[in-house]
Design an enzyme around this catalytic site. Structure first.
Site, PDB file in Angstrom:
ATOM      1  N   GLU A  92       0.794  -1.231   0.000  1.00  0.00           N
ATOM      2  CA  GLU A  92       0.000   0.000   0.000  1.00  0.00           C
ATOM      3  C   GLU A  92       0.827   1.283   0.000  1.00  0.00           C
ATOM      4  O   GLU A  92       0.266   2.370  -0.110  1.00  0.00           O
ATOM      5  CB  GLU A  92      -0.967  -0.009   1.187  1.00  0.00           C
ATOM      6  N   GLU A 115      -0.705  -5.350  15.025  1.00  0.00           N
ATOM      7  CA  GLU A 115      -0.541  -5.378  13.566  1.00  0.00           C
ATOM      8  C   GLU A 115       0.928  -5.332  13.157  1.00  0.00           C
ATOM      9  O   GLU A 115       1.333  -5.997  12.206  1.00  0.00           O
ATOM     10  CB  GLU A 115      -1.285  -4.204  12.943  1.00  0.00           C
TER      11      GLU A 115
END
Length: 678
Positions: free
Chosen positions: A470, A614
């Site tokens: 991303e 994460e």
């Protein structure tokens, strides 16, 4: 004497070492530091209960599928439900709270999905509190409290329902339902979601061990609009233990058209089922889930960690729904509770291999929102179906407008299609494929045919996308996006043939002409303008798995050697290293596979329950996406399992030298067992 002393030291050290071995099923926190505490979740796929460092409290209650437009980003967000498992305990007129207790310990038992706290209250009592999100009853929870008196005690126990701040128009009720053999006091609350779109309701009752005639008298107290309670008094003599329970239900109008009455009905049902039956059926349901398991011999800590990952994936999902998984599951409001590619590419495959019946719920979520995906494609000038990058209740795009991933991260459409095709491959359910899988594969294939830009004969580009990496925004011909589109088109053709439908000839024609780029040294190039910069997460390496677009061993090694050096040591998600571990295991390098397996999650762990964040050093647990990727590294990497057009097969793989064996049970619809050794 010296020899005896040495023996004593040896055995003391041996006993200490044995005691320090991680339990495969129980994670224990002996030191609770509220300032460095990341709660662990007990959930049943519908209700998630997040633990607190305080006695008799839980941090959050999260209800799957409950969204409203409020808060961050002008988009639908998860809503916290009523906190229905907080309670208060007074002993001899004084409140039992964190400053007044000693030897505070908490445990997560993953085998029966229970969370327990225990402590000493000065010299007066030992207390234990355990709660469950009942697996067999999707909207019902249970809590047990046992007080063991060291001296004669007077106790006052209160069950509290508290409304989160975001809810409005809170109304509180207390009803007594009297029958000849039972009296049920119901503590009930109802409220509207922030915009008034939804009604949320919760109800609780006490479960006593005494006969009906001897049950304590229950009194209701209204504190304010957001909090009320019911309580009872009891004398407990020195040396005796007294146990009582609280059962409760939480439901919203997203699940039932009459949530207020249904919350009370479900609570009465729990009351009349009785404590022992509730716990019996809950444990049976979890025993069935754990028939699909991964067992590591030779590495106790890895075994506990893998059980934790499986536990969370099982806890956050359930059979018979059309709910999918957000990156943080039911552990809180992370990522607004939205559904991303995290569900389809990272968590779905692990569930599909071990529990296809649960995986079906995740793909059913996409099936029910196909029409919304078609509207999304239409709005962007494309044909077919374009699934949104972030999805909530409606299936329309829910990405905040400042994030470019919403309008441009198109590979998710191919990820949804891959999940649909793989579901058929594992289950061989041709009727499902015809009714539900085929419409997805058809519409997504049509999308890619309209999405490509036919810039020259035999050259069809996919331009202006956000890559799977991303950090690469608005690039042309991203490797993963292009390869995923190719797989989507080919799988649609394969599905057509299964159903005796003539596939659109344009699908294979387009698939054959979408480019996969190379760098001058033969490494697969991430996108047109890529020049060796650092990447956020795996992109090119996903072409070897799960897309199987690159099968040449030399090419897989070349791509791994190149891109593993371009992942920064922080700020990147756990799935990348999981893919490296998976591929190195299949390539026969057990040591590198083990390194990346551990690197995928150990730096991401938070105290006191080793919950995964994460990123390395991150503090946003529980990252179920990472757990899904790591479990895939166990199943498809070290285990060598492979989803093919003919079902689940096994390819050659190796174990790290640290492990003796891996045993995978309950695989696929036939519930097969696979054992991997050196």
């Amino acid at each position: 004497m010296k020899i005896l002393f040495l023996y004593i030291l040896f055995f003391a050290g041996y006993i200490e070492a044995v005691q320090s071995q991680p339990d495969p099923w129980i994670i224990t926190a002996n030191k609770i530091n509220p300032s460095d505490y990341y709660g662990v979740t007990v959930a049943n796929g519908m209700i998630g209960i997040v633990s607190s460092p305080e006695p008799f409290k839980v941090k959050d209650v999260v209800l799957a599928g409950t969204y409203d437009l409020y808060g961050r980003g002008r988009v639908s967000n998860f809503i916290k439900s009523f906190n229905l498992l907080n309670m208060r305990l007074d002993i001899n007129g004084k409140r039992v709270d964190a400053p007044s207790i000693e030897n505070f310990k908490q445990e997560l038992n993953m085998q029966d999905a229970s969370f327990s706290s225990s402590f000493e209250y000065s010299d007066k009592a030992s207390i234990k509190c355990s709660y469950y999100s009942l697996r067999h009853l999707p909207f019902t929870v249970l809590m047990d409290i046992t007080i063991t008196a060291k001296k004669d005690l007077s106790i006052t126990a209160s069950s509290v329902i508290e409304a989160p701040d975001a809810l409005r128009d809170v109304q509180n009720y207390y009803n007594q339902i009297v029958r000849p053999y039972v009296t049920t006091g119901l503590l009930t609350s109802t409220a509207k979601s922030p915009t008034g779109k939804l009604q949320l309701c919760a109800s609780t009752c006490f479960l006593f061990n005494e006969s009906h005639q001897l049950e304590p008298q229950v009194i209701h107290e209204m504190w304010d609009n957001n909090l009320h309670l019911m309580k009872f008094d009891k004398m407990v003599k020195a040396g005796e233990s007294y146990t009582f329970s609280i059962a409760g239900s939480s439901i919203s109008s997203a699940h039932n058209d009459d949530p207020l009455n249904e919350a009370e009905r479900l609570t009465i049902f729990a009351k009349l089922e009785g404590h022992d039956r509730l716990l019996e059926f809950h444990k049976k349901a979890w025993k069935c889930l754990w028939e699909s398991d991964i067992r590591i011999e030779g590495d106790d800590q890895s075994q506990q960690d893998v059980h934790s990952m499986l536990y969370h994936l099982y806890s956050f999902s359930r059979e018979g729904t059309s709910f999918s998984l957000s990156p943080m599951g039911l552990s809180g409001l992370g990522y607004n509770g939205h559904v991303f590619w995290d569900a389809d590419l990272w968590m779905f495959p692990a569930l599909l291999v071990l529990h296809p019946e649960i995986a079906r719920s995740l793909i059913e979520y996409r099936v029910e929102r196909l029409e919304s995906a078609k509207k999304n494609a239409f709005e962007h000038g494309f044909k077919g179906a374009m699934f949104p990058w972030e999805s909530a209740g409606s299936g329309l795009e829910e990405t905040p407008v400042w994030a470019l991933s919403g309008p441009f991260e198109h590979h998710i459409t191919a990820c949804v299609a891959l999940a649909a095709w793989n579901y058929f491959c594992v289950t061989r359910d041709k009727e499902w494929l015809k009714e539900k899988g085929w419409p997805i594969l058809l519409a997504t294939a049509d999308f890619w045919c309209s999405r490509v830009e036919r810039n020259a004969p035999g050259h069809y580009d996919i331009n202006n996308v956000v890559a799977a990496d991303e950090w690469a925004e608005n690039v042309d011909n991203d490797a993963f996006t292009n390869a995923a589109a190719i797989a989507n088109l080919r799988n649609a053709s394969a599905a057509a043939l299964v159903l005796s439908i003539v596939p659109d000839s344009n699908w294979n024609h387009v698939a054959e002409n979408i480019p996969i780029l190379l760098l001058p040294d033969g490494v697969t190039k991430e996108h047109n303008s890529y020049h060796g910069e650092g990447i956020k997460q795996a992109d090119v390496n996903l072409l070897a798995y799960p897309l199987k677009m690159i099968t040449d061993t030399a090419q897989i090694k070349r791509d791994l050697a190149y891109y593993e050096k371009r992942i920064p040591n922080e700020g990147t998600p756990a799935m990348t290293q999981a893919i490296f571990a998976l591929l190195y295991s299949r390539l026969g390098d057990g040591n590198k596979a083990y390194h990346f397996f551990k690197d995928a999650y150990v730096p991401n762990l938070n105290p006191p329950f080793r919950v995964i964040a994460e990123t390395k050093g991150g503090t946003n647990p529980y990252f179920a996406t990472g757990a899904g990727g790591i479990i895939q590294s166990m199943l498809m990497g070290f285990g060598g399992l492979d989803i093919t057009a003919d079902g689940i097969s096994q390819v050659k793989s190796v174990l790290p030298s640290e492990w003796i064996s891996v045993k995978i049970t309950g695989v696929g619809i036939m519930k097969k067992t696979f054992v991997i050794t050196h």
